[in-house]
Design a protein around this motif. Structure first.
Motif, short mmCIF file in Angstrom:
data_model
loop_
_atom_site.label_atom_id
_atom_site.label_comp_id
_atom_site.label_asym_id
_atom_site.label_seq_id
_atom_site.Cartn_x
_atom_site.Cartn_y
_atom_site.Cartn_z
N LEU A 54 -3.08 5.55 4.09
CA LEU A 54 -2.75 6.15 2.79
C LEU A 54 -3.92 7.00 2.29
CD1 LEU A 54 -0.90 3.21 0.97
CD2 LEU A 54 0.11 5.28 1.97
N ASP A 55 -5.14 6.54 2.52
CA ASP A 55 -6.31 7.35 2.14
C ASP A 55 -6.28 8.71 2.82
OD1 ASP A 55 -7.64 5.63 0.36
OD2 ASP A 55 -8.62 4.54 1.98
N GLY B 72 -4.24 12.10 1.38
CA GLY B 72 -4.66 12.93 0.25
C GLY B 72 -3.90 12.64 -1.02
N LEU B 73 -3.54 11.38 -1.23
CA LEU B 73 -2.87 10.99 -2.46
C LEU B 73 -3.87 11.02 -3.62
CD1 LEU B 73 -0.82 7.93 -1.08
CD2 LEU B 73 -0.17 10.35 -1.14
N ASP B 74 -3.36 10.95 -4.82
CA ASP B 74 -4.25 11.00 -5.98
C ASP B 74 -5.06 9.72 -6.13
OD1 ASP B 74 -3.44 13.57 -6.77
OD2 ASP B 74 -1.68 12.77 -7.77
N ARG B 75 -4.47 8.61 -5.69
CA ARG B 75 -5.19 7.34 -5.83
C ARG B 75 -4.63 6.34 -4.83
NH1 ARG B 75 -4.68 3.05 -10.77
NH2 ARG B 75 -6.42 1.70 -10.23
N VAL C 255 -1.04 -3.30 -1.17
CA VAL C 255 -1.65 -1.99 -0.89
C VAL C 255 -0.84 -0.94 -1.64
CG1 VAL C 255 -2.37 -0.37 0.89
CG2 VAL C 255 -2.34 -2.83 1.39
N ILE C 256 -1.51 -0.12 -2.46
CA ILE C 256 -0.80 0.80 -3.34
C ILE C 256 -1.39 2.21 -3.23
CG2 ILE C 256 -0.06 1.24 -5.72
CD1 ILE C 256 -0.63 -1.73 -6.32
N GLY C 257 -0.50 3.19 -3.11
CA GLY C 257 -0.90 4.60 -3.12
C GLY C 257 -0.09 5.35 -4.16
N GLU C 258 -0.65 6.41 -4.74
CA GLU C 258 0.00 7.05 -5.89
C GLU C 258 -0.19 8.56 -5.88
OE1 GLU C 258 -0.39 5.28 -10.03
OE2 GLU C 258 -1.74 7.00 -10.22
N SER D 15 8.34 3.64 3.67
CA SER D 15 7.89 3.87 2.29
C SER D 15 6.65 4.74 2.24
CB SER D 15 7.63 2.51 1.61
OG SER D 15 8.80 1.74 1.57
N MET D 16 5.72 4.49 3.16
CA MET D 16 4.54 5.35 3.24
C MET D 16 4.94 6.79 3.53
SD MET D 16 2.23 2.71 5.53
CE MET D 16 0.90 3.87 5.91
N ASP D 17 5.92 6.96 4.42
CA ASP D 17 6.32 8.31 4.81
C ASP D 17 7.06 9.04 3.70
OD1 ASP D 17 5.71 9.96 6.92
OD2 ASP D 17 7.62 9.68 7.95
N VAL D 18 7.66 8.30 2.77
CA VAL D 18 8.34 8.94 1.65
C VAL D 18 7.36 9.83 0.88
CG1 VAL D 18 9.37 8.55 -0.63
CG2 VAL D 18 10.19 7.26 1.35
N LEU D 19 6.19 9.29 0.54
CA LEU D 19 5.21 10.07 -0.21
C LEU D 19 4.69 11.23 0.63
CD1 LEU D 19 5.44 7.65 -2.17
CD2 LEU D 19 2.99 7.91 -2.58
#
Length: 465
Positions: free
Chosen positions: A71-72, A75-78, A261-264, A300-304
């Motif tokens: 997820l890091d 290039g997600l915002d957080r 584990v959370i990505g945003e 779910s990871m691939d959705v973002l």
């Protein structure tokens, strides 16, 4: 005046969504998923480099570290870890069981300890066995016929149910509560027919509970394969005096710390409205958890990633949440909801994938009638991808704790006919996941998230469970 009138008519007659723009964006999502998807590669690593991810295990922590790193890299915002205390149950040495028709004459059968069970005595447990079709049979038999014996729960999944999840729900109580109930009548242990629609030699584990039974009164519980259950039942019919022996060395330890584990991606217009998509990162330990629920996590990871790389700028804050401990405690889902309430976060939509990586058929929704009608109005957008199911129903265990908020809950619904061939068993492995089916699921989820974000949800006073 005439031009103004024509413009007014056009505005009134225009649908509340732009069909052509939405068709283009959804096709872009599907094209990108099917030609440049990442879900299958991520699942390959989770399954083949890490393996089964039982809560509290080293492998579960490795999965946390790996998914956070991926997820890091997007290039997600957080991206962050949310601490949560989880149970630590260890299976121990491989289980062993046999049917003894007379002294010295035995037939081995495949079993596995149920998650949370206590161990047998060191040398194993051997006793007479009594077959029942469900918990309700215990009261009819009474303590006189049960005490000192092993109870064999042998109610199969109902093959007439087209929804295999309905068939599962119809008999899973014997796995979850069977030991607690049999122990009240003096049983020494329980053997439970695996939750599986086909006949094979794979025993299926799963969570069980002793309720408020004191630790000293808890009896061991194991699942037997469906072929083993058929053999045991037939043998019992021919010879009710047989003995059953089983040995398991599982153990419950003190709770340990783990993480969601959370990505945003921060919303551009309504950043305080949160939409989440997720699956559970933990799995049982017999296989590598590819269908349950590695598939849901990587989708779910691939959705973002799909939304980001197709150039879509979300109006609302989008989060991927990989929940820990769905299988034997639901601690991750409860912790996420608890923190959300404490921070007064406003969640408007939550989507979970926890039904395997098979061909997507649609979604089930826990929402108001108004929101369901809005979703159903998008059916034509999904028809080219053979997605047809937009119904009321169960969404997902990990997002269910958010229900006290005014939001739409949804669950991805793949074709379920093969799911319970693998569920909680040794053959829930990477080679049983089809790359294209997995990627179609990720694209279907991303398309729904896109539409929900673009048009928003319709607020209701209260969503009923």
């Amino acid at each position: 005046m005439r031009i103004a009138l024509l413009l007014a008519i056009l505005l009134v007659s225009t649908p509340f969504f732009s069909q052509s723009d939405d068709e283009k964006q959804i096709k872009l999502i599907y094209d990108h998923a099917l030609t440049n998807g990442k879900a299958y590669d991520w699942l390959n690593y989770l399954s083949n480099q890490i393996g089964g991810r039982l809560s509290g295990s080293v492998q579960a922590q490795q999965a946390v570290d790996y998914t956070k790193g991926q997820l890091d890299s997007l290039g997600l915002d957080r991206v962050w870890l949310q601490p949560v205390m989880v149970p630590k149950w260890v299976r121990g040495t491989p289980e062993f069981a046999y049917i003894e028709t007379k002294p010295g004459l035995t037939t081995n059968v495949p079993i596995c300890a149920l998650g949370g069970s206590v161990a047998t005595p060191d040398g194993g447990l051997k006793a007479s066995i009594i077959e029942v079709k469900g918990i309700e049979d215990l009261e009819k038999l009474g303590e006189e016929k049960i005490a000192g014996k092993i109870v064999f729960y042998n109610r199969p999944m109902d093959a007439t149910q087209i929804s295999t999840f309905a068939a599962y729900s119809g008999c899973v109580d014997q796995r979850y509560s069977g030991a607690a109930e049999a122990g009240k009548y003096g049983a020494l242990g329980v053997i439970v027919r695996s939750m599986n629609l086909r006949l094979d030699d794979y025993p299926h584990t799963g969570s069980m509970s002793y309720g408020d039974t004191p630790v000293s009164n808890r009896i061991p519980a194991a699942a037997i394969s469906t072929k083993g259950a058929e053999l045991l039942s037939t043998t019992l019919t021919l010879n009710p005096d047989i003995k059953f022996h089983f040995r398991q060395s599982c153990k419950q330890y003190e709770d340990v710390e783990s993480y969601n584990v959370i990505g945003e991606i921060r919303g551009s217009t309504y950043p305080n409205e949160v939409m989440i998509v997720g699956g559970h990162l933990d799995s049982w330990d017999l296989g590598d958890g590819s269908h349950d629920d590695g598939a849901g996590c990587v989708q779910s990871m691939d959705v973002l990633r799909l939304l980001k790389e197709t150039g879509y700028k979300p109006k609302r804050t989008l989060r991927v949440v990989l929940f820990m401990n769905e299988e034997n405690g639901l601690r991750g889902g409860n912790k996420y909801a608890e923190v959300a309430r404490r921070k007064n976060e406003k969640h408007v939509f939550a989507l979970e994938s926890d039904s395997g990586g098979f061909t997507p058929r649609g979604f089930s929704f826990n929402c108001s009638e108004e929101n369901l009608k809005q979703v159903q109005s998008w059916k034509s957008l999904f028809e080219p991808y053979l997605i047809h199911m937009f119904v009321k129903g169960f969404s997902g265990a990990d997002i269910r704790p958010l229900m006290d908020q005014d939001l739409v809950l949804a669950g991805l619904r793949p074709d379920s006919q093969r799911y319970f061939d693998h569920h909680h068993a040794e053959n829930d492995t990477f080679e049983h996941v089809n790359k294209r089916e997995l990627e179609l699921g990720a694209a279907t989820m991303a398309s729904l998230v896109y539409l929900m974000d673009k048009y928003g949800t319709i607020p209701s006073k209260k969503i009923k469970g």
